[in-house]
Design a protein around this motif. Structure first.
Motif, PDB file in Angstrom:
ATOM      1  N   SER A 162       1.496  -7.921 -13.476  1.00  0.00           N
ATOM      2  CA  SER A 162       0.237  -7.967 -14.199  1.00  0.00           C
ATOM      3  C   SER A 162       0.453  -7.300 -15.568  1.00  0.00           C
ATOM      4  CB  SER A 162      -0.776  -7.201 -13.358  1.00  0.00           C
ATOM      5  OG  SER A 162      -1.981  -7.163 -14.010  1.00  0.00           O
ATOM      6  N   ILE A 163      -0.045  -7.918 -16.626  1.00  0.00           N
ATOM      7  CA  ILE A 163       0.169  -7.369 -17.984  1.00  0.00           C
ATOM      8  C   ILE A 163      -1.075  -6.584 -18.406  1.00  0.00           C
ATOM      9  CG2 ILE A 163       0.653  -7.932 -20.408  1.00  0.00           C
ATOM     10  CD1 ILE A 163       2.088 -10.425 -19.513  1.00  0.00           C
ATOM     11  N   GLU A 184       4.832 -11.599 -29.740  1.00  0.00           N
ATOM     12  CA  GLU A 184       4.975 -13.002 -29.347  1.00  0.00           C
ATOM     13  C   GLU A 184       3.602 -13.609 -29.108  1.00  0.00           C
ATOM     14  OE1 GLU A 184       7.131 -14.134 -25.787  1.00  0.00           O
ATOM     15  OE2 GLU A 184       8.997 -14.066 -26.881  1.00  0.00           O
ATOM     16  N   GLU A 185       3.495 -14.902 -29.294  1.00  0.00           N
ATOM     17  CA  GLU A 185       2.203 -15.536 -29.017  1.00  0.00           C
ATOM     18  C   GLU A 185       1.933 -15.589 -27.520  1.00  0.00           C
ATOM     19  OE1 GLU A 185       1.383 -19.368 -30.799  1.00  0.00           O
ATOM     20  OE2 GLU A 185      -0.642 -19.360 -29.925  1.00  0.00           O
ATOM     21  N   LYS A 186       0.697 -15.330 -27.145  1.00  0.00           N
ATOM     22  CA  LYS A 186       0.265 -15.510 -25.752  1.00  0.00           C
ATOM     23  C   LYS A 186      -0.386 -16.879 -25.682  1.00  0.00           C
ATOM     24  CE  LYS A 186      -2.501 -13.259 -22.159  1.00  0.00           C
ATOM     25  NZ  LYS A 186      -2.846 -14.475 -21.439  1.00  0.00           N
ATOM     26  N   ASN A 212       0.586 -19.748 -15.409  1.00  0.00           N
ATOM     27  CA  ASN A 212       1.843 -19.053 -15.129  1.00  0.00           C
ATOM     28  C   ASN A 212       2.620 -19.767 -14.011  1.00  0.00           C
ATOM     29  OD1 ASN A 212       3.485 -17.114 -13.456  1.00  0.00           O
ATOM     30  ND2 ASN A 212       2.938 -15.696 -15.069  1.00  0.00           N
ATOM     31  N   ARG A 215       1.133 -18.411  -9.597  1.00  0.00           N
ATOM     32  CA  ARG A 215       1.022 -16.947  -9.643  1.00  0.00           C
ATOM     33  C   ARG A 215       0.786 -16.374  -8.248  1.00  0.00           C
ATOM     34  NH1 ARG A 215      -0.954 -13.337 -13.867  1.00  0.00           N
ATOM     35  NH2 ARG A 215       0.379 -11.523 -13.541  1.00  0.00           N
ATOM     36  N   GLU A 220       4.866 -20.831 -19.116  1.00  0.00           N
ATOM     37  CA  GLU A 220       3.453 -21.188 -19.157  1.00  0.00           C
ATOM     38  C   GLU A 220       3.395 -22.709 -19.242  1.00  0.00           C
ATOM     39  OE1 GLU A 220       1.509 -18.643 -18.768  1.00  0.00           O
ATOM     40  OE2 GLU A 220      -0.482 -19.178 -19.486  1.00  0.00           O
ATOM     41  N   LYS A 247       5.813  -6.820 -26.738  1.00  0.00           N
ATOM     42  CA  LYS A 247       6.861  -6.516 -25.757  1.00  0.00           C
ATOM     43  C   LYS A 247       7.820  -5.488 -26.320  1.00  0.00           C
ATOM     44  CE  LYS A 247       6.477 -11.172 -24.005  1.00  0.00           C
ATOM     45  NZ  LYS A 247       7.054 -12.346 -23.438  1.00  0.00           N
ATOM     46  N   LYS A 252      -1.079  -6.934 -23.667  1.00  0.00           N
ATOM     47  CA  LYS A 252      -1.685  -8.110 -24.301  1.00  0.00           C
ATOM     48  C   LYS A 252      -2.932  -7.755 -25.102  1.00  0.00           C
ATOM     49  CE  LYS A 252      -3.928  -9.194 -19.905  1.00  0.00           C
ATOM     50  NZ  LYS A 252      -3.668  -9.752 -18.599  1.00  0.00           N
TER      51      LYS A 252
HETATM   52  P1  ATP Z   1      -2.798 -10.145 -15.322  1.00  0.00           P
HETATM   53  O1  ATP Z   1      -1.717 -10.163 -16.340  1.00  0.00           O
HETATM   54  O2  ATP Z   1      -3.539  -8.862 -15.328  1.00  0.00           O
HETATM   55  O3  ATP Z   1      -2.358 -10.564 -13.961  1.00  0.00           O
HETATM   56  P2  ATP Z   1      -4.159 -12.701 -15.718  1.00  0.00           P
HETATM   57  O4  ATP Z   1      -3.556 -13.350 -14.556  1.00  0.00           O
HETATM   58  O5  ATP Z   1      -5.602 -12.906 -15.975  1.00  0.00           O
HETATM   59  O6  ATP Z   1      -3.922 -11.128 -15.791  1.00  0.00           O
HETATM   60  P3  ATP Z   1      -3.599 -13.264 -18.403  1.00  0.00           P
HETATM   61  O7  ATP Z   1      -4.689 -12.375 -18.879  1.00  0.00           O
HETATM   62  O8  ATP Z   1      -3.687 -14.701 -18.739  1.00  0.00           O
HETATM   63  O9  ATP Z   1      -3.305 -13.174 -16.895  1.00  0.00           O
HETATM   64  O10 ATP Z   1      -2.241 -12.670 -19.055  1.00  0.00           O
HETATM   65  C1  ATP Z   1      -0.988 -12.665 -18.491  1.00  0.00           C
HETATM   66  C2  ATP Z   1      -0.315 -14.044 -18.486  1.00  0.00           C
HETATM   67  O11 ATP Z   1      -0.138 -14.539 -19.804  1.00  0.00           O
HETATM   68  C3  ATP Z   1       1.084 -14.055 -17.950  1.00  0.00           C
HETATM   69  O12 ATP Z   1       1.083 -14.012 -16.541  1.00  0.00           O
HETATM   70  C4  ATP Z   1       1.610 -15.372 -18.479  1.00  0.00           C
HETATM   71  O13 ATP Z   1       1.330 -16.413 -17.587  1.00  0.00           O
HETATM   72  C5  ATP Z   1       0.791 -15.614 -19.736  1.00  0.00           C
HETATM   73  N1  ATP Z   1       1.570 -15.655 -20.996  1.00  0.00           N
HETATM   74  C6  ATP Z   1       1.374 -16.572 -21.975  1.00  0.00           C
HETATM   75  N2  ATP Z   1       2.202 -16.358 -22.999  1.00  0.00           N
HETATM   76  C7  ATP Z   1       2.976 -15.278 -22.678  1.00  0.00           C
HETATM   77  C8  ATP Z   1       4.026 -14.575 -23.330  1.00  0.00           C
HETATM   78  N3  ATP Z   1       4.457 -14.902 -24.542  1.00  0.00           N
HETATM   79  N4  ATP Z   1       4.577 -13.520 -22.682  1.00  0.00           N
HETATM   80  C9  ATP Z   1       4.144 -13.142 -21.457  1.00  0.00           C
HETATM   81  N5  ATP Z   1       3.150 -13.764 -20.786  1.00  0.00           N
HETATM   82  C10 ATP Z   1       2.573 -14.830 -21.386  1.00  0.00           C
END
Ligand code: ATP
Length: 374
Positions: free
Chosen positions: A63-64, A87-89, A94, A109, A142, A227, A236
């Motif tokens: 979890s991030i 980096e771009e999210k 996932n 996930r 992703e 990161k 994030k």
């Molecule tokens: P959590 O991380 O708390 O489990 P969540 O499942 O709601 O929360 P997000 O809030 O969408 O997830 O954020 C984490 C996800 O972002 C990662 O699991 C991954 O799938 C996605 N992601 C997209 N781009 C990146 C990137 N550049 N680096 C890492 N993760 C990324």
């Protein structure tokens, strides 16, 4: 299954195997029995899979954490002396792809093997080549684009769906490659990755990250993952557009999402607004957008139910007929009610538009429309 041995291999902090394994669910997918950890427990991530037949462990994706303010969020999250990579999210789904008994499988996930994602990953990524040399690695990607069974965010230049590899980890320990090594490895295999905006010391990263967020916001994109250069620490931060988009989605199905989901998005937006030095007009505009993302989608869904339309998450998927059939079966096995809206052939592929019916929202709205009381 030798539970003591798995406890040790997982490095779990549980005292006895029973402490961990009471949270493990047995599932049968892809013709094999899997044991899946349904929630993060004892230092082991949710979605961690044990495939007994091959004695393989596929570690869940961690979890991030999220920061709500960039300053001092960024410098206080990272250690002095570390380098932060921006980096771009991307807004998609996932997927962990690992070779199990030599066969590449795509795990969601929560630890399901998705037949559709597995099929698409085998088509679009050089998995045989990659796993021949790196059998012990997991590709964390992703799945993005308008045509996936789990997300629908549009990205310029993506007509259907594509993978972006954002991490490469050890399959069993979850240990990541450094950002530089991962980027090099993915380039070597021709695998696309999220955009990298730059590197900076933690205290110098705030300004550039804010500028990136403004640019992404203007383009309707999700946000960033910051990161540490070794890939170990991740945090994030997301854009206003993303907060409003997620609120609009949640309020379009108001009785299918927990209150935490919507409250957390409003809190994110409020902290971002408070940190920005925007004037009153800008705040007014933001308040207006926030209100619209709550009210409009909900009114639209109430009207849809009134008119007898199907309400829920709408998706389009395309692929070979067998894979699409397996996907629909997979979704139904997860107790989702699937309503097929259209089903056609295009260039030999089966293209299906379906709705994951939001039964709670449908039923509750119907009840109130019929005069029910709260
Ligand atoms: P959590 O991380 O708390 O489990 P969540 O499942 O709601 O929360 P997000 O809030 O969408 O997830 O954020 C984490 C996800 O972002 C990662 O699991 C991954 O799938 C996605 N992601 C997209 N781009 C990146 C990137 N550049 N680096 C890492 N993760 C990324």
């Amino acid at each position: 299954m030798n539970r003591d041995e798995y406890l040790e291999r997982l490095g779990a902090t549980a005292e006895t195997p029973e402490d961990l394994f009471e949270h493990v669910e047995e599932r049968s997918t892809a013709g094999r029995t899997h044991y899946v950890l349904t929630a993060a427990r004892h230092g082991v991530e949710r979605g961690t899979v044990i495939v007994e037949e091959t004695e393989t462990i596929v570690r869940g994706y961690p979890s991030i954490p999220r920061i709500l303010v960039l300053d001092p969020g960024v410098p206080s999250f990272f250690e002095d002396g570390e380098t932060v990579v921006v980096e771009e999210k991307l807004d998609g789904f996932n997927v962990r792809i690992a070779a199990v008994g030599g066969e590449p499988l795509a795990f969601t996930r929560s630890g399901y093997v998705c037949p559709y994602t597995t099929g698409r990953a085998r088509d679009r990524l050089p998995l045989e080549e990659f796993f021949a040399t790196h059998p012990e690695k997991t590709l964390c990607a992703e799945l993005i684009g308008p045509e996936t069974p789990y997300s629908t965010h549009d990205y310029e230049g993506i007509d259907t769906h594509e993978f972006r590899v954002f991490d490469v980890r050890d399959r069993e320990s979850g240990e990541p490659l450094s950002v530089a090594d991962r980027r090099r490895l993915c380039e070597e295999y021709g695998m696309s990755q999220p955009r990298l905006f730059g590197r900076a010391a933690p205290s110098d990263a705030v300004g550039p990250t804010r500028a990136v967020i403004e640019e992404l916001d203007a383009a309707g994109r999700e946000g960033v993952v910051l990161k540490s250069a070794d890939g170990e620490e991740l945090v994030k931060y997301t854009t206003e557009t993303q907060h409003h988009e997620e609120l609009a989605y949640a309020f379009s199905l108001p009785f299918d999402h927990g209150r935490d989901f919507v409250f957390s998005r409003i809190v994110r937006d409020a902290f971002q607004a408070a940190e920005s030095d925007a004037d009153d007009d800008r705040l007014e505009e933001r308040a207006h957008d926030l209100g619209e993302s709550i009210l409009r989608p909900m009114v639209s869904t109430i009207r849809d139910v009134k008119e007898g339309k199907t309400v829920g998450e709408r998706h389009t998927v395309r692929g070979d007929p067998e894979t699409i059939g397996a996907l629909l079966e997979h979704l139904r096995e997860q107790s989702l009610t699937i309503s097929l809206e259209s089903d056609r052939r295009e260039d030999g592929e089966r293209v299906v538009e379906f709705v994951k019916v939001a039964e709670s929202s449908r039923d509750r709205i119907r009840y109130y429309l019929d005069g029910g009381t709260r």
